[in-house]
Every structure is written in structure tokens, then in C-alpha cells.
Design an enzyme around this catalytic site. Structure first.
Site, short mmCIF file in Angstrom:
data_model
loop_
_atom_site.label_atom_id
_atom_site.label_comp_id
_atom_site.label_asym_id
_atom_site.label_seq_id
_atom_site.Cartn_x
_atom_site.Cartn_y
_atom_site.Cartn_z
N GLY A 38 -10.38 1.92 0.41
CA GLY A 38 -10.77 0.65 1.03
C GLY A 38 -10.63 0.75 2.54
O GLY A 38 -9.63 1.25 3.04
N ARG B 74 -15.00 5.67 -2.54
CA ARG B 74 -14.06 6.24 -3.52
C ARG B 74 -14.83 7.36 -4.24
O ARG B 74 -16.02 7.25 -4.47
CB ARG B 74 -13.59 5.16 -4.48
CG ARG B 74 -13.04 3.92 -3.72
CD ARG B 74 -12.24 2.99 -4.58
NE ARG B 74 -12.03 1.71 -3.93
CZ ARG B 74 -10.99 1.40 -3.15
NH1 ARG B 74 -10.06 2.30 -2.91
NH2 ARG B 74 -10.86 0.20 -2.63
N ASP C 187 -3.26 5.03 -1.26
CA ASP C 187 -2.70 5.84 -2.35
C ASP C 187 -3.65 6.88 -2.91
O ASP C 187 -3.27 8.02 -3.17
CB ASP C 187 -2.33 4.91 -3.52
CG ASP C 187 -0.88 4.52 -3.42
OD1 ASP C 187 -0.19 5.09 -2.57
OD2 ASP C 187 -0.46 3.64 -4.20
N THR D 73 -4.13 1.07 4.54
CA THR D 73 -4.59 0.12 3.52
C THR D 73 -3.99 -1.24 3.86
O THR D 73 -2.83 -1.31 4.29
CB THR D 73 -4.14 0.52 2.10
OG1 THR D 73 -4.26 -0.63 1.24
CG2 THR D 73 -2.70 0.99 2.02
N ASP E 236 -3.01 -3.27 1.82
CA ASP E 236 -2.00 -3.60 0.79
C ASP E 236 -0.56 -3.26 1.22
O ASP E 236 0.39 -3.75 0.63
CB ASP E 236 -2.29 -2.85 -0.52
CG ASP E 236 -3.60 -3.31 -1.17
OD1 ASP E 236 -4.27 -4.16 -0.58
OD2 ASP E 236 -3.92 -2.80 -2.25
N ASP F 119 1.18 -0.63 0.66
CA ASP F 119 1.92 -0.20 -0.53
C ASP F 119 2.05 1.32 -0.62
O ASP F 119 2.17 1.86 -1.72
CB ASP F 119 1.24 -0.74 -1.80
CG ASP F 119 -0.20 -0.24 -1.94
OD1 ASP F 119 -0.72 0.39 -1.00
OD2 ASP F 119 -0.81 -0.48 -3.00
N ARG G 94 -3.95 -4.79 -4.90
CA ARG G 94 -4.33 -4.39 -6.25
C ARG G 94 -3.14 -4.34 -7.21
O ARG G 94 -3.19 -4.86 -8.30
CB ARG G 94 -4.98 -3.02 -6.18
CG ARG G 94 -5.73 -2.64 -7.44
CD ARG G 94 -6.04 -1.16 -7.43
NE ARG G 94 -6.70 -0.75 -6.21
CZ ARG G 94 -7.97 -0.39 -6.13
NH1 ARG G 94 -8.72 -0.43 -7.19
NH2 ARG G 94 -8.48 0.01 -4.98
O1 F6P Z 1 -6.67 -1.20 -1.44
C1 F6P Z 1 -7.26 -2.19 -0.69
C2 F6P Z 1 -8.00 -3.16 -1.56
O2 F6P Z 1 -8.63 -4.10 -0.73
C3 F6P Z 1 -7.15 -3.87 -2.62
O3 F6P Z 1 -6.41 -4.93 -2.06
C4 F6P Z 1 -8.18 -4.29 -3.59
O4 F6P Z 1 -7.62 -4.47 -4.87
C5 F6P Z 1 -9.15 -3.15 -3.57
O5 F6P Z 1 -9.00 -2.52 -2.32
C6 F6P Z 1 -10.59 -3.52 -3.75
O6 F6P Z 1 -11.35 -2.35 -3.81
P1 F6P Z 1 -12.93 -2.25 -3.71
O7 F6P Z 1 -13.27 -2.17 -2.25
O8 F6P Z 1 -13.25 -0.97 -4.40
O9 F6P Z 1 -13.49 -3.47 -4.35
#
Ligand code: F6P
Length: 321
Positions: A13, A74, A105, A127, A129, A131, A173
Site C-alpha cells: 500500500g 502487490r 510487512d 505503511t 498501519d 505495524d 488490516r
Molecule cells: O497496509 C495499508 C493498508 O491501507 C491497510 O490499512 C489496508 O487494510 C490495506 O492496505 C488495503 O489494501 P489495498 O490497497 O490492497 O486495498
């Protein structure tokens, strides 16, 4: 003699401050006499050999930009043996022996896997998050925190005017680190996070008590990782008869101009990544702890999982009476 070539990747992300980190990695690398190569679209670009030669000018005017100029994504293919071999082949062909990977992560797992194949890897945590093990703060977190708090300040206006409970869904997440900080900074009455077991009856008692004691509007900061916020809101309405609305802050938390703090953190991390490679240290995460740069070897990261701050959680509860 050929110059050492270092690749840069932003993955997972996007997070505000990634560009400031890219700028710092590129410019510090050039300062140290390295050639810098940016792979596009994260590991997808690495597998396709889709890259740009980075110069000091390719990173001009980006310190203040959200998102990532390298783009991101990803890449499930890199989780496979075949994918990793393909990545190695591209790196060999391009004469790149080291990678700086900027992400969360998933990026760390990818970095670890590539390091086991012989690539010299440094990961920078990025990130919203917050985390990532081995660091107290990630690139992107401070901006997202400020964005969410600003949004809740606005939501409070309508919550007070209509005397409603607002469930505000915050990204994260698997964890509630961002939600806890947002809750504290916005004066939320309640936070709901995956790390603390929820007692719905207690919570509804709290809402009833608040209402009867004159508190007519409430903010619940609700972490994404706790499940559907609309179902949660409906449950409160059904159990209390109070009026509840949901606001999912969603992807606005990932965008926007990085804060000054973010840019500084990203710049320090970016410069450190090159310092690490220059000293031939490798396969580490660059992090920050108690205001100091901390390097953690990938193998030791499981021992440095971030812990949820129970004291801050209790503080929020005390301040929300
Ligand atoms: O890891 C960052 C994040 O924004 C999380 O908070 C969220 O769950 C996820 O990415 C969303 O991912 P995507 O961009 O694949 O929808």
C-alpha cells in the site's frame, strides 16, 4: 571500474513519505558514487525488467508529494520460487547486487526471501498501519494520523449538531495502532481494536450512560481489522435505540501531502539505507526506537513485534468520561 548499482522499490500500500524516502535513497546513493535504478510498479516491475535510471533530477520536486512516483502494487508471483528466480535473473542482467525496498510487512517478507537468494537487501518500513516489527514508527503513519484526526474534527461538528453516535472506520488490516493514536488525538469516546476483546453489553451501557449524563454525541474510532463497521453500528442501534451513523475514512488516509515529520523520518531512513549498504551490512530493516535509528537483522524481527500500548488505551478510557 564499473559503479555499484543499487535498485529501489516501493511496494504494498502506498504511504505518504515514500517519495521523500526515494529521493533520499537516490541522492545519498549518487553522493556515494553508486548508480541508482528505480523499479516501477513494485516487484511487478522487477519481474518485467521495467525500470528507470534514477538521477538527482528524477527525484526533483517530490519531497512534498503523496503516493509514489515509482508506483506500487502487490505481487503474488514473488512468493513463488519461480518468481524469485526470475527476479534474480533480472537483477543479474542489470548488474544490480543490492535492493532498497520501501514498504510494509509484505515487502519485508519479499526482502527476506530475496536476501536468502543472495541479494543484499535493506528494507525501510512504510505503511500507514504502523505495524512493522523493529520500528516504533513507519513512513506514512504520521500523515495518515493527521488526516484521520482532521476528518474526525469535522465529523464531530455534525455528530454534535444531530446528537448522534458516529462510528468512524480507520484503516489497519490487522492492528489497531493507527486507531489508538487517532482516538487519543481526536478525543474519541471509544476505540474498537483487534487487540482488545469487545464486550458489546458493556459498551452499550457506556453509550446509555453517556446519553443520560448529557453526552449526546460520541465518536467511536473503529479499526478496519475488527470487521464490518456497518454491522457493528446496527448492533449498537438495536441494543440502545440511539441513532448511529458510520463514516469509513478509507483511502483518503493513504493519500495527501506528507507532514514535515514524515518527510524528515523518510529522509533519515533513506540516507541510512545507503549508509548500511555502503558499510556492506545487509539484510536489515532500518527503524527508529526512542528517537534513534535502529537496525534489525531480518532473522531477529520476530522478536521485535510491535506491542499494543495498553497504557495509552487505558488513558483514552479515562479521558473519555
Ligand atoms: O497496509 C495499508 C493498508 O491501507 C491497510 O490499512 C489496508 O487494510 C490495506 O492496505 C488495503 O489494501 P489495498 O490497497 O490492497 O486495498
Amino acid at each position: 571500474m564499473a559503479k555499484r548499482r543499487i535498485g529501489i522499490i516501493t511496494a504494498g500500500g502506498d504511504a505518504p513519505g515514500m517519495n521523500a524516502a526515494v529521493r533520499a535513497v537516490v541522492r545519498t546513493g549518487i553522493f556515494c558514487g553508486f548508480e541508482m535504478v528505480g523499479f516501477k510498479r513494485a516487484f511487478g516491475g522487477l519481474l518485467d525488467g521495467d525500470y528507470i535510471n534514477m538521477t538527482a533530477r528524477t527525484v526533483s520536486g517530490i519531497i512534498n508529494l503523496g503516493g509514489t512516483i515509482l508506483r506500487t502494487g502487490r505481487c503474488p508471483e514473488l512468493k513463488t520460487e519461480v518468481g524469485r528466480k526470475k527476479a534474480l535473473k533480472v537483477l543479474n542482467e542489470l548488474n544490480i547486487d543490492s535492493l532498497v525496498i520501501i514498504g510494509g510487512d509484505g515487502s519485508l517478507a519479499a526482502g527476506n526471501a530475496l536476501s536468502k537468494e543472495g541479494v543484499k537487501v535493506v528494507n525501510l518500513p512504510a505503511t500507514i498501519d504502523n505495524d512493522v516489527a523493529g520500528t516504533e514508527e513507519t513512513i506514512g503513519y504520521d500523515t495518515a494520523l493527521n488526516t484521520a484526526v482532521d476528518a474526525i474534527d469535522k465529523i464531530r461538528d455534525t455528530a454534535q449538531s444531530h446528537e448522534r453516535i458516529f462510528v468512524v472506520e480507520i484503516m489497519g488490516r490487522h492492528h489497531g495502532f493507527l486507531t489508538l493514536a487517532v482516538g487519543l488525538a481526536s478525543g474519541a469516546e471509544v476505540i474498537v481494536v483487534p487487540e482488545v476483546k469487545l464486550d458489546m453489553d458493556d459498551l452499550c451501557d457506556k453509550f446509555r450512560y453517556a446519553s443520560s449524563s448529557g453526552k449526546k454525541s460520541l465518536i467511536v474510532a473503529y479499526a478496519e481489522g475488527c470487521g464490518n463497521s456497518f454491522d457493528f453500528a446496527k448492533q449498537i442501534e438495536d441494543q440502545t435505540g440511539l441513532e448511529v451513523r458510520v463514516s469509513n475514512l478509507g483511502y483518503i488516509q493513504r493519500g495527501g501531502i506528507p507532514t514535515a515529520r514524515e518527510r524528515i523520518l523518510a529522509s533519515i531512513f533513506g540516507a541510512e539505507a545507503i549508509g548500511v549498504l555502503r558499510e556492506n551490512k545487509t539484510n536489515v530493516l532500518v527503524g527508529i526506537e526512542e528517537g534513534r535509528i535502529k537496525l534489525t537483522p531480518f532473522d531477529e524481527l520476530p522478536k521485535h513485534e510491535r506491542k499494543f500500548d495498553v497504557e495509552d488505551y487505558k488513558l483514552l478510557q479515562r479521558l473519555s468520561i
